[in-house]
Each structure stands twice: as structure tokens, then as C-alpha cells.
Motif scaffolding. Sequence first.
Motif, PDB file in Angstrom:
ATOM      1  N   GLU A  81       0.824  -1.214   0.000  1.00  0.00           N
ATOM      2  CA  GLU A  81       0.000   0.000   0.000  1.00  0.00           C
ATOM      3  C   GLU A  81       0.858   1.264   0.000  1.00  0.00           C
ATOM      4  O   GLU A  81       0.527   2.236  -0.683  1.00  0.00           O
ATOM      5  CB  GLU A  81      -0.959  -0.024   1.184  1.00  0.00           C
ATOM      6  CG  GLU A  81      -2.055  -1.070   1.014  1.00  0.00           C
ATOM      7  CD  GLU A  81      -2.951  -1.219   2.228  1.00  0.00           C
ATOM      8  OE1 GLU A  81      -2.683  -0.605   3.281  1.00  0.00           O
ATOM      9  OE2 GLU A  81      -3.936  -1.976   2.116  1.00  0.00           O
ATOM     10  N   ASN A  82       1.971   1.256   0.738  1.00  0.00           N
ATOM     11  CA  ASN A  82       2.867   2.417   0.753  1.00  0.00           C
ATOM     12  C   ASN A  82       3.512   2.637  -0.607  1.00  0.00           C
ATOM     13  O   ASN A  82       3.621   3.775  -1.075  1.00  0.00           O
ATOM     14  CB  ASN A  82       3.945   2.256   1.830  1.00  0.00           C
ATOM     15  CG  ASN A  82       3.385   2.412   3.232  1.00  0.00           C
ATOM     16  OD1 ASN A  82       2.357   3.048   3.440  1.00  0.00           O
ATOM     17  ND2 ASN A  82       4.067   1.816   4.207  1.00  0.00           N
ATOM     18  N   LEU A  83       3.957   1.567  -1.247  1.00  0.00           N
ATOM     19  CA  LEU A  83       4.550   1.663  -2.584  1.00  0.00           C
ATOM     20  C   LEU A  83       3.537   2.231  -3.572  1.00  0.00           C
ATOM     21  O   LEU A  83       3.838   3.164  -4.332  1.00  0.00           O
ATOM     22  CB  LEU A  83       5.033   0.294  -3.052  1.00  0.00           C
ATOM     23  CG  LEU A  83       5.494   0.192  -4.507  1.00  0.00           C
ATOM     24  CD1 LEU A  83       6.707   1.076  -4.766  1.00  0.00           C
ATOM     25  CD2 LEU A  83       5.788  -1.258  -4.868  1.00  0.00           C
ATOM     26  N   LEU A  84       2.331   1.701  -3.565  1.00  0.00           N
ATOM     27  CA  LEU A  84       1.297   2.156  -4.500  1.00  0.00           C
ATOM     28  C   LEU A  84       0.928   3.618  -4.248  1.00  0.00           C
ATOM     29  O   LEU A  84       0.780   4.396  -5.198  1.00  0.00           O
ATOM     30  CB  LEU A  84       0.059   1.262  -4.411  1.00  0.00           C
ATOM     31  CG  LEU A  84       0.257  -0.193  -4.840  1.00  0.00           C
ATOM     32  CD1 LEU A  84      -1.001  -1.000  -4.555  1.00  0.00           C
ATOM     33  CD2 LEU A  84       0.667  -0.306  -6.297  1.00  0.00           C
ATOM     34  N   ALA A  85       0.800   3.989  -3.001  1.00  0.00           N
ATOM     35  CA  ALA A  85       0.454   5.382  -2.670  1.00  0.00           C
ATOM     36  C   ALA A  85       1.556   6.340  -3.121  1.00  0.00           C
ATOM     37  O   ALA A  85       1.274   7.409  -3.688  1.00  0.00           O
ATOM     38  CB  ALA A  85       0.209   5.525  -1.168  1.00  0.00           C
ATOM     39  N   ALA A  86       2.808   5.970  -2.884  1.00  0.00           N
ATOM     40  CA  ALA A  86       3.929   6.823  -3.295  1.00  0.00           C
ATOM     41  C   ALA A  86       3.955   6.990  -4.807  1.00  0.00           C
ATOM     42  O   ALA A  86       4.170   8.101  -5.320  1.00  0.00           O
ATOM     43  CB  ALA A  86       5.248   6.230  -2.805  1.00  0.00           C
ATOM     44  N   CYS A  87       3.707   5.920  -5.529  1.00  0.00           N
ATOM     45  CA  CYS A  87       3.718   5.993  -6.992  1.00  0.00           C
ATOM     46  C   CYS A  87       2.509   6.750  -7.531  1.00  0.00           C
ATOM     47  O   CYS A  87       2.628   7.480  -8.523  1.00  0.00           O
ATOM     48  CB  CYS A  87       3.814   4.592  -7.586  1.00  0.00           C
ATOM     49  SG  CYS A  87       5.429   3.840  -7.303  1.00  0.00           S
ATOM     50  N   ARG A  88       1.345   6.599  -6.893  1.00  0.00           N
ATOM     51  CA  ARG A  88       0.177   7.390  -7.307  1.00  0.00           C
ATOM     52  C   ARG A  88       0.474   8.873  -7.140  1.00  0.00           C
ATOM     53  O   ARG A  88       0.169   9.688  -8.006  1.00  0.00           O
ATOM     54  CB  ARG A  88      -1.062   7.020  -6.479  1.00  0.00           C
ATOM     55  CG  ARG A  88      -1.807   5.808  -6.974  1.00  0.00           C
ATOM     56  CD  ARG A  88      -3.179   5.667  -6.319  1.00  0.00           C
ATOM     57  NE  ARG A  88      -3.134   5.639  -4.876  1.00  0.00           N
ATOM     58  CZ  ARG A  88      -2.975   4.541  -4.128  1.00  0.00           C
ATOM     59  NH1 ARG A  88      -2.856   3.364  -4.712  1.00  0.00           N
ATOM     60  NH2 ARG A  88      -2.960   4.619  -2.814  1.00  0.00           N
ATOM     61  N   ARG A  89       1.086   9.229  -6.024  1.00  0.00           N
ATOM     62  CA  ARG A  89       1.417  10.632  -5.763  1.00  0.00           C
ATOM     63  C   ARG A  89       2.404  11.157  -6.830  1.00  0.00           C
ATOM     64  O   ARG A  89       2.171  12.206  -7.429  1.00  0.00           O
ATOM     65  CB  ARG A  89       2.019  10.783  -4.364  1.00  0.00           C
ATOM     66  CG  ARG A  89       2.331  12.229  -3.997  1.00  0.00           C
ATOM     67  CD  ARG A  89       3.023  12.373  -2.638  1.00  0.00           C
ATOM     68  NE  ARG A  89       4.351  11.780  -2.705  1.00  0.00           N
ATOM     69  CZ  ARG A  89       4.770  10.746  -1.976  1.00  0.00           C
ATOM     70  NH1 ARG A  89       3.967  10.193  -1.100  1.00  0.00           N
ATOM     71  NH2 ARG A  89       5.998  10.275  -2.103  1.00  0.00           N
ATOM     72  N   GLU A  90       3.482  10.439  -7.067  1.00  0.00           N
ATOM     73  CA  GLU A  90       4.495  10.896  -8.028  1.00  0.00           C
ATOM     74  C   GLU A  90       3.947  10.944  -9.454  1.00  0.00           C
ATOM     75  O   GLU A  90       4.217  11.888 -10.195  1.00  0.00           O
ATOM     76  CB  GLU A  90       5.739  10.018  -7.966  1.00  0.00           C
ATOM     77  CG  GLU A  90       6.523  10.145  -6.679  1.00  0.00           C
ATOM     78  CD  GLU A  90       6.984  11.576  -6.424  1.00  0.00           C
ATOM     79  OE1 GLU A  90       7.514  12.222  -7.341  1.00  0.00           O
ATOM     80  OE2 GLU A  90       6.800  12.042  -5.280  1.00  0.00           O
ATOM     81  N   ALA A  91       3.190   9.935  -9.839  1.00  0.00           N
ATOM     82  CA  ALA A  91       2.596   9.922 -11.183  1.00  0.00           C
ATOM     83  C   ALA A  91       1.592  11.064 -11.319  1.00  0.00           C
ATOM     84  O   ALA A  91       1.540  11.728 -12.365  1.00  0.00           O
ATOM     85  CB  ALA A  91       1.932   8.584 -11.462  1.00  0.00           C
ATOM     86  N   GLY A  92       0.809  11.287 -10.285  1.00  0.00           N
ATOM     87  CA  GLY A  92      -0.162  12.391 -10.311  1.00  0.00           C
ATOM     88  C   GLY A  92       0.490  13.737 -10.501  1.00  0.00           C
ATOM     89  O   GLY A  92      -0.015  14.587 -11.237  1.00  0.00           O
ATOM     90  N   ILE A  93       1.640  13.936  -9.859  1.00  0.00           N
ATOM     91  CA  ILE A  93       2.383  15.195 -10.026  1.00  0.00           C
ATOM     92  C   ILE A  93       2.822  15.357 -11.470  1.00  0.00           C
ATOM     93  O   ILE A  93       2.633  16.407 -12.085  1.00  0.00           O
ATOM     94  CB  ILE A  93       3.579  15.255  -9.047  1.00  0.00           C
ATOM     95  CG1 ILE A  93       3.083  15.374  -7.615  1.00  0.00           C
ATOM     96  CG2 ILE A  93       4.529  16.396  -9.406  1.00  0.00           C
ATOM     97  CD1 ILE A  93       4.162  15.128  -6.561  1.00  0.00           C
ATOM     98  N   LYS A  94       3.423  14.306 -12.035  1.00  0.00           N
ATOM     99  CA  LYS A  94       3.906  14.364 -13.426  1.00  0.00           C
ATOM    100  C   LYS A  94       2.767  14.577 -14.425  1.00  0.00           C
ATOM    101  O   LYS A  94       2.968  15.147 -15.483  1.00  0.00           O
ATOM    102  CB  LYS A  94       4.655  13.088 -13.784  1.00  0.00           C
ATOM    103  CG  LYS A  94       6.018  12.997 -13.185  1.00  0.00           C
ATOM    104  CD  LYS A  94       7.023  13.071 -14.282  1.00  0.00           C
ATOM    105  CE  LYS A  94       8.393  12.792 -13.704  1.00  0.00           C
ATOM    106  NZ  LYS A  94       9.379  13.647 -14.288  1.00  0.00           N
ATOM    107  N   LEU A  95       1.587  14.057 -14.082  1.00  0.00           N
ATOM    108  CA  LEU A  95       0.442  14.162 -14.991  1.00  0.00           C
ATOM    109  C   LEU A  95      -0.432  15.372 -14.673  1.00  0.00           C
ATOM    110  O   LEU A  95      -1.643  15.353 -14.857  1.00  0.00           O
ATOM    111  CB  LEU A  95      -0.376  12.870 -14.949  1.00  0.00           C
ATOM    112  CG  LEU A  95       0.303  11.642 -15.510  1.00  0.00           C
ATOM    113  CD1 LEU A  95      -0.556  10.396 -15.302  1.00  0.00           C
ATOM    114  CD2 LEU A  95       0.631  11.808 -16.987  1.00  0.00           C
ATOM    115  N   GLY A  96       0.176  16.423 -14.199  1.00  0.00           N
ATOM    116  CA  GLY A  96      -0.532  17.686 -14.031  1.00  0.00           C
ATOM    117  C   GLY A  96      -1.359  17.800 -12.770  1.00  0.00           C
ATOM    118  O   GLY A  96      -2.392  18.478 -12.755  1.00  0.00           O
ATOM    119  N   GLY A  97      -0.951  17.126 -11.735  1.00  0.00           N
ATOM    120  CA  GLY A  97      -1.635  17.274 -10.457  1.00  0.00           C
ATOM    121  C   GLY A  97      -2.931  16.504 -10.332  1.00  0.00           C
ATOM    122  O   GLY A  97      -3.868  16.973  -9.688  1.00  0.00           O
ATOM    123  N   ILE A  98      -2.984  15.339 -10.916  1.00  0.00           N
ATOM    124  CA  ILE A  98      -4.219  14.539 -10.774  1.00  0.00           C
ATOM    125  C   ILE A  98      -4.208  13.754  -9.484  1.00  0.00           C
ATOM    126  O   ILE A  98      -3.201  13.503  -8.890  1.00  0.00           O
ATOM    127  CB  ILE A  98      -4.478  13.596 -11.971  1.00  0.00           C
ATOM    128  CG1 ILE A  98      -3.337  12.600 -12.161  1.00  0.00           C
ATOM    129  CG2 ILE A  98      -4.714  14.394 -13.215  1.00  0.00           C
ATOM    130  CD1 ILE A  98      -3.614  11.566 -13.218  1.00  0.00           C
TER     131      ILE A  98
END
Length: 193
Positions: free
Chosen positions: A176-193
Amino acid sequence: MPYTKTHKNSTRERILESSFRLFAMKGFEGVTIDGLMNNCGLTRGAFYAHFKSKAELYSEALKFRASSTKLANLKPEGISNKQWLSLLLNNYLSLEHVKGELSLSCPLAFLATDINMQDTAIKEAYADVYYGMNTAIMEYASSYCDCDEQDIFSVTAMMIGAVAIARTLQSQDSIENLLAACRREAGIKLGGI
């Protein structure tokens, strides 16, 4: 009486779906044609009515599964590109996807550890699916954010890698921590989603 085209297509899809699940669980070497066809409730002879080899089936199963994912589907009406990407990202980087509970698991993540040991044609099919994923995400993201191809490559590689790694972890907290960290980082790269 010969089988209808609809019956033949239905049988082919059943073989592709079953083979993807088996390849994702056991890898290429762990799946036999007899085992696969037994799993489908079909004979070995039926296999050769659809495929020339197990390697061809592997490539076709990878492409078939990719064409069935949410990313391959058209964006629903009434939802923005940004909202759609957010939904896709959250589904992809979810515990349900990691556990294979989503009916449309991504072949890129589920076959990532097996693909390097395959022949060139299989690697090319995998690469084509990967490039298609990047193209689809870029089309959605470019409508609302200033991202480039490198941003998209880094996001998709992180998404695929996160799911592949999470599938090997034993601790649900770690997953869950890995997935949350990657969702956060991907969201930043994709314009704050």
C-alpha cells in the motif's frame, strides 16, 4: 457441420483469456499446451486451429489482454481527460490490480518478469503494447498539462514497475505504501491529478 465464425472467435478468445491468466501465474515455461487446453476444456488439436506455436499464443494473449484494459477503452462521455487519467491511475496503482482482482489486469505488469526470457517477436509485441500505453496517456494528458514524452515514459515505467514489484512483496503495508507513493508521483507528473 463446420463451426461458425462466431464460435471460432469465441473459442479463440477463451484460449487467449485462459492463457494470459496462466502465463501471468506460471510464466511462459510453466505453461504447457496440454495444460492450457485442458484448462479451457478443449483438446490439443483445437489449439492448432488457432495458433502455430506457444510463442505466438503468448504474443497474442498479451495483445488481447492489453486491448481489454480500461486504458484501451474509450473515455466515457461527461468526464474530462484529467478525471479519466486520475481514475485510470488510481485503478492501475490499486491493491485490487496487484492481487489480480481487477478483471482486466495489465499484461505489462503481470508479464514484466517473464518477458526478458522470450524471443524477439514476443518482446516486440510487449514493446508495442508499452508504446500504445504511452501514446494513449500522452493523448489524454497533453490536453490539460505541459508534459512531454519523457514525462509519460517515466510515469508508465513507474506504474508498471510498481505493480510488478508489489506483486512480489509479502507485507500489505509495504504494498500500500509503494502504491500510494507511486500514485502521488505519477499524479504530479500528470498535471496534479
